[in-house]
Write a protein that holds these residues in place. Structure first.
Motif, PDB file in Angstrom:
ATOM      1  N   GLY A   1      67.458  57.467  -8.845  1.00 51.64           N
ATOM      2  CA  GLY A   1      67.174  56.280  -9.634  1.00 51.64           C
ATOM      3  C   GLY A   1      66.403  56.609 -10.888  1.00 51.64           C
ATOM      4  N   ASP A   2      66.716  55.888 -11.957  1.00 48.78           N
ATOM      5  CA  ASP A   2      66.018  56.018 -13.228  1.00 48.78           C
ATOM      6  C   ASP A   2      65.083  54.816 -13.379  1.00 48.78           C
ATOM      7  OD1 ASP A   2      67.926  57.960 -13.346  1.00 48.78           O
ATOM      8  OD2 ASP A   2      68.756  57.366 -15.278  1.00 48.78           O
ATOM      9  N   VAL A   3      63.812  55.060 -13.645  1.00 50.01           N
ATOM     10  CA  VAL A   3      62.842  53.975 -13.770  1.00 50.01           C
ATOM     11  C   VAL A   3      61.901  54.257 -14.933  1.00 50.01           C
ATOM     12  CG1 VAL A   3      62.930  53.470 -11.299  1.00 50.01           C
ATOM     13  CG2 VAL A   3      61.208  55.061 -12.151  1.00 50.01           C
ATOM     14  N   THR A   4      61.310  53.192 -15.466  1.00 51.88           N
ATOM     15  CA  THR A   4      60.273  53.350 -16.498  1.00 51.88           C
ATOM     16  C   THR A   4      58.909  52.933 -15.977  1.00 51.88           C
ATOM     17  OG1 THR A   4      60.851  51.171 -17.386  1.00 51.88           O
ATOM     18  CG2 THR A   4      61.867  53.093 -18.435  1.00 51.88           C
ATOM     19  N   HIS A   5      58.869  51.855 -15.168  1.00 53.09           N
ATOM     20  CA  HIS A   5      57.616  51.409 -14.555  1.00 53.09           C
ATOM     21  C   HIS A   5      57.918  50.925 -13.143  1.00 53.09           C
ATOM     22  CE1 HIS A   5      55.146  51.743 -18.148  1.00 53.09           C
ATOM     23  NE2 HIS A   5      56.100  51.126 -18.820  1.00 53.09           N
ATOM     24  N   ILE A   6      56.927  51.068 -12.256  1.00 58.03           N
ATOM     25  CA  ILE A   6      57.101  50.655 -10.872  1.00 58.03           C
ATOM     26  C   ILE A   6      55.856  49.934 -10.367  1.00 58.03           C
ATOM     27  CG2 ILE A   6      58.745  52.472 -10.271  1.00 58.03           C
ATOM     28  CD1 ILE A   6      56.457  54.039  -9.003  1.00 58.03           C
ATOM     29  N   SER A   7      56.044  49.199  -9.281  1.00 61.76           N
ATOM     30  CA  SER A   7      54.946  48.646  -8.497  1.00 61.76           C
ATOM     31  C   SER A   7      55.404  48.742  -7.052  1.00 61.76           C
ATOM     32  CB  SER A   7      54.654  47.195  -8.906  1.00 61.76           C
ATOM     33  OG  SER A   7      53.470  46.724  -8.283  1.00 61.76           O
ATOM     34  N   VAL A   8      54.559  48.373  -6.098  1.00 60.82           N
ATOM     35  CA  VAL A   8      54.944  48.532  -4.697  1.00 60.82           C
ATOM     36  C   VAL A   8      54.541  47.298  -3.908  1.00 60.82           C
ATOM     37  CG1 VAL A   8      52.821  49.776  -4.139  1.00 60.82           C
ATOM     38  CG2 VAL A   8      54.826  50.075  -2.697  1.00 60.82           C
ATOM     39  N   GLY A   9      55.461  46.859  -3.036  1.00 67.23           N
ATOM     40  CA  GLY A   9      55.255  45.633  -2.287  1.00 67.23           C
ATOM     41  C   GLY A   9      54.579  45.847  -0.956  1.00 67.23           C
ATOM     42  N   PRO A  10      54.397  44.775  -0.174  1.00 62.22           N
ATOM     43  CA  PRO A  10      53.710  44.870   1.117  1.00 62.22           C
ATOM     44  C   PRO A  10      54.478  45.689   2.142  1.00 62.22           C
ATOM     45  CG  PRO A  10      54.623  42.669   0.783  1.00 62.22           C
ATOM     46  CD  PRO A  10      54.750  43.383  -0.524  1.00 62.22           C
ATOM     47  N   ASP A  11      55.792  45.913   1.924  1.00 63.08           N
ATOM     48  CA  ASP A  11      56.573  46.747   2.838  1.00 63.08           C
ATOM     49  C   ASP A  11      56.501  48.219   2.476  1.00 63.08           C
ATOM     50  OD1 ASP A  11      58.017  46.706   0.505  1.00 63.08           O
ATOM     51  OD2 ASP A  11      59.916  46.056   1.419  1.00 63.08           O
ATOM     52  N   GLY A  12      55.725  48.563   1.431  1.00 61.84           N
ATOM     53  CA  GLY A  12      55.590  49.950   1.018  1.00 61.84           C
ATOM     54  C   GLY A  12      56.694  50.449   0.123  1.00 61.84           C
ATOM     55  N   MET A  13      57.666  49.595  -0.201  1.00 62.20           N
ATOM     56  CA  MET A  13      58.792  49.970  -1.044  1.00 62.20           C
ATOM     57  C   MET A  13      58.560  49.521  -2.491  1.00 62.20           C
ATOM     58  SD  MET A  13      61.156  51.574   0.776  1.00 62.20           S
ATOM     59  CE  MET A  13      59.724  52.471   1.409  1.00 62.20           C
TER      60      MET A  13
END
Length: 283
Positions: A254-266
């Motif tokens: 996967g190509d990404v520029t920014h990320i965050s993470v949810g309560p499921d850890g994903m």
């Protein structure tokens, strides 16, 4: 889609799901699952902010370039002028900071009403700033002035029980911090301009250099899942990595520029095309 095998058990199959919505430049997810994005439509302060209801995106009357979401789902914002906007009563107000803010992170703490807030600042002439924590109405520096930290890793991973390589460096910190995240213990992880990752050492003023996969951004879930955006150049952003077992980084497709993470850890992510993506496991 990427496949990860561990200890010979059934493989986890990771997939990206496309989430319909406006084009986005940043994404933030709270521990309660609340999702916010910064769009790409210009407005005072940066770009328009939107909140996900689970069915549609609700535009907000505020502009920002960065969004960070507290455990209870409230959005902290950084504007294009480096101002920090604090969520208050369904809106936002400017919170004074000792310098231009380049990043903000909000993490859990049992005694904090809605998380512990850390920022990275920069001087008016662009020189390295500080890593600061909000304590009451004050910004507190929990480390000394940034200085060089020796980097003696010759391999791609370091065992967590290796006392030599994981020895904290009292009073030392990243030379030029650019990104911050908060671990479940309320302490920060910091990325410097060279892509090195540091974590605050519990009970000391020192920092520990994390296994040296160079990254641009780190995010951490409430349970302690650590994900990062790489520094490699790809058609729609950079690589995605996860920190496994306190020893090394595993690469994901996967190509990404920014990320965050949810309560499921994903992670949730945005890419260079402005698409909103959600990572999940398909068994």
């Amino acid at each position: 889609m990427g496949i990860h095998y561990e200890h010979g058990i059934r493989p986890e199959v990771y997939e990206w799901m496309l989430v319909d919505g406006p084009k986005a430049t940043d994404v933030g997810v709270g521990a309660n699952g609340t999702v916010w994005i910064v769009g790409n439509e210009p407005r005072p302060g940066g770009y328009g902010l939107h909140r996900w209801t689970g069915l549609r995106w609700i535009p907000q009357d505020v502009g920002a370039v960065t969004v960070e979401v507290s455990p209870k789902g409230n959005a902290w914002l950084v504007t294009d002028a480096g101002e920090l906007l604090q969520p208050v009563d369904g809106g936002w107000r400017h919170l004074a900071t000792p310098g231009r803010v380049v990043d903000v992170a909000v993490g859990p703490l049992p005694w904090a009403e809605d998380g512990t807030v850390w920022i990275i600042t920069q001087t008016s002439d662009g020189q390295p700033g500080k890593v600061l924590r909000l304590v009451g109405a004050n910004w507190v520096e929990n480390d000394s002035s940034p200085v060089e930290v020796p980097r003696w890793f010759a391999t791609a991973s370091v065992n967590d029980d290796d006392e030599f390589n994981n020895d904290p460096f009292p009073g030392q910190a990243p030379r030029h911090p650019v990104s911050v995240a908060v671990m479940a213990d309320g302490l920060p992880w910091v990325v410097d301009e060279d892509g090195w990752v540091y974590r605050k050492s519990i009970g000391t003023d020192g920092w520990i250099v994390v296994t040296p996969e160079k990254v641009a951004e780190v995010v951490i879930s409430l349970q302690g899942n650590v994900w990062a955006v790489g520094t490699d150049e790809r058609p729609l952003g950079h690589g995605l990595f996860r920190y496994y077992h306190g020893t090394d980084w595993h690469a994901y497709e996967g190509d990404v520029t920014h990320i965050s993470v949810g309560p499921d850890g994903m992670p949730w992510a945005v890419d260079a095309a402005g698409r909103i993506l959600r990572h999940h496991v398909r068994w």
